[in-house]
Design a protein around this motif. Structure first.
Motif, short mmCIF file in Angstrom:
data_model
loop_
_atom_site.label_atom_id
_atom_site.label_comp_id
_atom_site.label_asym_id
_atom_site.label_seq_id
_atom_site.Cartn_x
_atom_site.Cartn_y
_atom_site.Cartn_z
N UNK A 1 -25.43 -60.28 47.20
CA UNK A 1 -26.84 -60.12 47.61
C UNK A 1 -27.31 -61.14 48.62
N UNK A 2 -26.96 -62.41 48.36
CA UNK A 2 -27.53 -63.45 49.23
C UNK A 2 -26.89 -63.47 50.62
N UNK A 3 -25.74 -62.79 50.73
CA UNK A 3 -25.11 -62.78 52.06
C UNK A 3 -25.66 -61.68 52.95
N UNK A 4 -26.30 -60.70 52.32
CA UNK A 4 -26.69 -59.51 53.08
C UNK A 4 -27.68 -59.78 54.21
N UNK A 5 -28.75 -60.53 53.97
CA UNK A 5 -29.69 -60.77 55.08
C UNK A 5 -28.98 -61.39 56.28
N UNK A 6 -28.14 -62.36 56.02
CA UNK A 6 -27.41 -63.02 57.11
C UNK A 6 -26.57 -62.04 57.90
N UNK A 7 -25.80 -61.24 57.19
CA UNK A 7 -24.93 -60.29 57.87
C UNK A 7 -25.75 -59.26 58.64
N UNK A 8 -26.83 -58.81 58.01
CA UNK A 8 -27.67 -57.82 58.69
C UNK A 8 -28.21 -58.39 59.99
N UNK A 9 -28.59 -59.65 59.96
CA UNK A 9 -29.04 -60.33 61.18
C UNK A 9 -27.94 -60.31 62.23
N UNK A 10 -26.75 -60.69 61.77
CA UNK A 10 -25.62 -60.73 62.69
C UNK A 10 -25.39 -59.36 63.31
N UNK A 11 -25.47 -58.33 62.48
CA UNK A 11 -25.29 -56.98 62.99
C UNK A 11 -26.33 -56.69 64.06
N UNK A 12 -27.58 -57.00 63.73
CA UNK A 12 -28.66 -56.73 64.70
C UNK A 12 -28.40 -57.43 66.01
N UNK A 13 -28.09 -58.71 65.92
CA UNK A 13 -27.89 -59.47 67.17
C UNK A 13 -26.72 -58.93 67.96
N UNK A 14 -25.63 -58.71 67.26
CA UNK A 14 -24.44 -58.21 67.93
C UNK A 14 -24.72 -56.88 68.62
N UNK A 15 -25.36 -55.99 67.90
CA UNK A 15 -25.62 -54.67 68.47
C UNK A 15 -26.60 -54.78 69.63
N UNK A 16 -27.59 -55.64 69.47
CA UNK A 16 -28.53 -55.84 70.59
C UNK A 16 -27.77 -56.25 71.84
N UNK A 17 -26.86 -57.18 71.67
CA UNK A 17 -26.06 -57.64 72.80
C UNK A 17 -25.27 -56.48 73.40
N UNK A 18 -24.72 -55.65 72.52
CA UNK A 18 -23.97 -54.50 73.01
C UNK A 18 -24.85 -53.57 73.82
#
Lengths: 387, 177
Positions: A163-180
């Motif tokens: 659970x506690x890792x999910x916000x972090x990963x979701x952020x990473x996903x958002x940033x990465x995809x934004x960059x893409x």
């Protein structure tokens, strides 16, 4: 007709999985001979540390394992391969080393982040090839399929993370995809320039047409990747937000004419102000070679009843269209208790990679995640149910 | 016993080599199934077993009466010394089998093998060991008893218990007997 259990156990005497590698046998033989020739003190290196016991044992196919061994030996080649793009002879080495890194990933979180890194790599390859105008429709399709596979893997892994890792990963996903999305917008413009120039320089109509078609194909792939990236960004956002708000999810799996399986998630998000319907859809291409995932939601709330049909089968989503996933195999059920109701859905999947049954699930209120490994036998011994 | 420089004995070499050839695969498989089915671990430990055995043969006057039993006993020690102590803090009893097998198109028999292998991981260490020795290493109850330090009777009882446990774990459709 199955053999007795004793016979089945005995058959393991010939199991290829436990067959020692001939290369190792040969090398041990020389080691022994050398030791024996030396007499006196054996000069072997005592084993002081055995490598980490893999939490998940992922069986290697023999081919991948020997390639992996080769790669470990030829570290220089692997290093050189990292910058390779499709068309470069080292590209398969690069892909193989990525596969290995995925398999060796020490945790789900590491692996999820690695999938995102690899997705970025695919974007980069696309960009490089585009800039050099070296991209064919087939290559574009391959890169885009791998891209989608990596991103899907990251998204689908989300429910299984702590659970506690999910916000972090979701952020990473958002940033990465934004960059893409930014990257792809940039070279989309670039391509238009390239295309305009190419058009101007074309000799006659005869030469122009096939080239134009080719560029159209490539552009379709670019658009597809961008669309996918946008959907993913929305999906990540919604998954993040849904932790706190009430979300109704409809999950559907279907196969389109190209044989690509789509996981469609329709989410109804109840805002305090208004009801907002967010539709997310992400595609899991069948020819990518990530692992298979079983999605399993369970429900024991009388009010949120399931369709009778939906409750009777096991679903497995195949990412590798050649994969055979025997239903009797022990699998980990990713129990995704979403906000509130646990919805029991198992759909039998049949044929090569075709997933055709609809799951209608309703999930509300407060979220909880559980990861469990158990067999598919009828009676489930819930030994450790603690979240 | 007075200390002495061990005299090279061609007899030892021959004995050792014949044992090596005869039992290499057996020992490897034993270790493989006992230690979580990782080939690299099994390779390192198997090497250790033969190196130790050779060292023993080379440094002791006594000849080994039953070299196969000896090898297996060394293997048990090696597993206890070198593997159990260093694996991460997951009790062997709690090992979870792979949940995502990359099973490509294989025959039913091959898939059955994989299934059994996976379920073996779910047994307790003792149960897994006795089934490995009895069926994968193809030992009699007496031979198994020698390795485990038990009577043949005890081995038979333990074997049955292990088989029943395994049977209970396996999914319905897998079993017909």
């Amino acid at each position: 007709m199955k053999n007795s259990l004793e016979e089945q156990l005995s058959s393991l005497q010939h199991s290829p999985a436990s067959e020692p590698d001939p290369q190792w046998v040969a090398s041990l033989r020389s080691k022994m001979e050398w030791t024996m020739a030396r007499r006196g003190a054996p000069s072997y290196t005592p084993v002081t540390h055995i490598g980490k016991l893999a939490w998940f044992k992922r069986p290697f196919t023999a081919a991948l394992l020997s390639l992996a061994v080769l790669l470990l030996i030829s570290g220089g080649v692997t290093y050189a391969a990292q910058g390779a793009v499709p068309g470069n002879p080292l590209y398969p080495v690069k892909l193989a080393s990525e596969e290995m890194r995925l398999k060796l990933a020490s945790s789900d979180i590491v692996r999820t982040e690695l999938e995102l890194t690899l997705a970025s790599r695919r974007m980069e390859e696309f960009r490089v090839l585009s800039a050099q105008d070296k991209i064919t429709p087939e290559t574009a399709a391959n890169i885009s399929a791998r891209y989608e596979a990596h991103v899907s893997a990251a998204l689908i892994a989300l429910p299984t993370l702590p659970q506690d890792a999910v916000p972090g990963i979701t952020e990473t996903i958002s940033h990465t995809i934004d960059a893409h999305i930014e990257t792809s917008a940039a070279w989309e413009q670039n391509r238009e320039e390239v295309d305009k120039n190419a058009d101007r320089m074309q000799a006659g109509d005869a030469a122009r047409e096939p080239l134009r078609q080719r560029r159209e194909e490539v552009r379709k792939q670019i658009d597809r990747m961008r669309e996918f990236a946008r959907e993913t960004r929305n999906a990540a956002k919604l998954l993040k937000e849904s932790r706190s708000e009430e979300v109704k999810l409809k999950i559907k799996v279907e196969t389109d004419d190209d044989g690509r399986a789509h996981v469609k998630i329709e989410a109804e998000q109840k805002n305090k102000k208004k009801e907002k319907k967010n539709k997310i859809e992400f595609t899991v291409p069948l020819n990518a070679s990530t692992s298979s995932v079983e999605m399993f939601w369970s429900s024991d709330d009388e009010d949120k009843k399931m369709n009778e049909d939906a409750t009777s089968a096991t679903t497995t989503i195949f990412y590798d269209s050649r994969a055979v996933y025997p239903p009797s195999f022990p699998t980990s059920t990713l129990r995704y208790y979403y906000p509130g109701a646990q919805i029991n859905t198992k759909m039998e999947s049949s044929g090569e990679g075709s997933v055709s049954q609809e799951i209608k699930s309703e999930i509300t209120s407060e979220s909880k995640m559980e990861f469990k490994s158990k067999s598919n036998s009828g009676d489930n011994e819930d030994d450790d149910d603690s979240p | 016993m007075e200390s002495h420089i061990p005299t090279p004995s061609p007899g030892n070499d021959a004995i050792f080599l014949s044992a090596y050839h005869a039992h290499l695969k057996s020992i490897f498989r034993y270790i493989y199934y006992r230690t979580g089915q990782e080939k690299t671990d099994a390779e390192e430990l198997t090497q250790e077993v033969f190196m130790r055995t050779w060292a023993y043969l080379n440094h002791h006057e006594r000849s080994i009466e039953d070299i196969r039993a000896f090898l297996f006993q060394v293997a048990r020690h090696v597993i206890a010394d070198r593997w159990r102590k260093h694996k991460p803090s997951i009790a062997l009893d709690e090992m979870k089998p792979s949940e995502e097998p990359r099973v490509e198109h294989r025959s039913d028999a091959a898939v059955d093998m994989i299934i059994i292998e996976q379920y073996l991981l779910l047994l307790s260490e003792k149960h897994r060991e006795v089934l490995t020795l009895r069926f994968i290493n193809d030992m009699t109850t007496e031979e198994t008893g020698k390795v485990l330090g038990m009577t043949a009777n005890h081995v038979a009882v333990l074997t049955n218990r292990a088989l029943n446990k395994l049977r209970k774990l396996l999914p319905q459709e897998h079993m017909t007997v």
